[in-house]
Design a protein around this motif. Structure first.
Motif: not given
Length: 215
Positions: A56, A65, A67-68, A71, A173
């Motif tokens: 992320c 990549h 998306d936080l 996730v 992260y």
């Protein structure tokens, strides 16, 4: 590449392979299977969550990549829904399902799960089990089979599930945001994460032994 070719190329034991093929949706499906279905005991929950957090970040890494927010949502939904499904499956015959399996690791996990429930009480055992591979798969249906109160189970599985999933994703992260090219060291980092995830259980075991000696 066709969908059948993608499925054939995916390694279900490799977090990077799963995330590259299915993204956030794959996280929800894997965690649901690992925490709710006895057949999912071999899936890499800890490494999947931590790796997803790494992917992320906006820094340089070799994977896709993610998306936080997606996730975090997928992780929580998969883990919480899976545990609840496992509990209700256990209510309807979890012991029988476990007895049909000839897998040694699964039966060892069941013994450890039952020991957790007996030694620490239902709430604490449900939380601790989230951090132990295989045990987090078996404890949910076992709790249902043993008649654990549904409200008690639900409250504590939500607490444990959120701490486990959000903690590992945000940990990955944070590390990925602060260390350049951290994915080059992914294997040793994942090994450390798994060891650290077992610390709550080890500390609880040590505390219980000290109390037993004192008595």
């Amino acid at each position: 590449m066709s969908s059948s070719s993608i499925l054939l190329a995916v390694n279900p034991l490799d977090a990077g392979s799963l995330l590259g093929a299915f993204g956030a949706l794959g996280i929800a499906v894997v965690l649901f299977a690992e925490t709710g279905l006895l057949v999912g005991f071999f899936l890499p929950g800890d490494s999947l969550l931590f790796t997803a957090g790494l992917l992320c970040t906006t820094g340089t890494h070799s994977g896709p990549h993610l998306d936080l927010a997606q996730v975090l949502a997928a992780s929580a939904v998969g883990a919480l829904a899976g545990a609840q499904a496992g509990f209700f499956i256990g209510r309807r015959g979890g012991r029988a399902l476990l007895a049909r399996s000839g897998n040694k690791r699964l039966h060892e996990g069941a013994l450890r799960a039952e020991e957790l429930l007996t030694r620490y009480g239902h709430g604490k055992a449900v939380v601790l089990a989230r951090f132990v591979p295989v045990v987090r798969t078996v404890l949910n249906p076992l709790a249902g089979a043993l008649g654990v109160n549904a409200r008690t189970f639900t409250v504590w599985q939500v607490v444990g599930g959120l701490v486990w999933t959000l903690g590992l994703v945000l940990g990955g992260y944070a590390l990925g945001s602060s260390v350049p090219n951290v994915d080059h060291y992914l294997l040793p980092i994942v090994a450390v994460v798994i060891v650290v995830s077992l610390l709550p259980l080890l500390l609880e075991l040590l505390r219980s032994r000290r109390q037993a000696r004192a008595r």
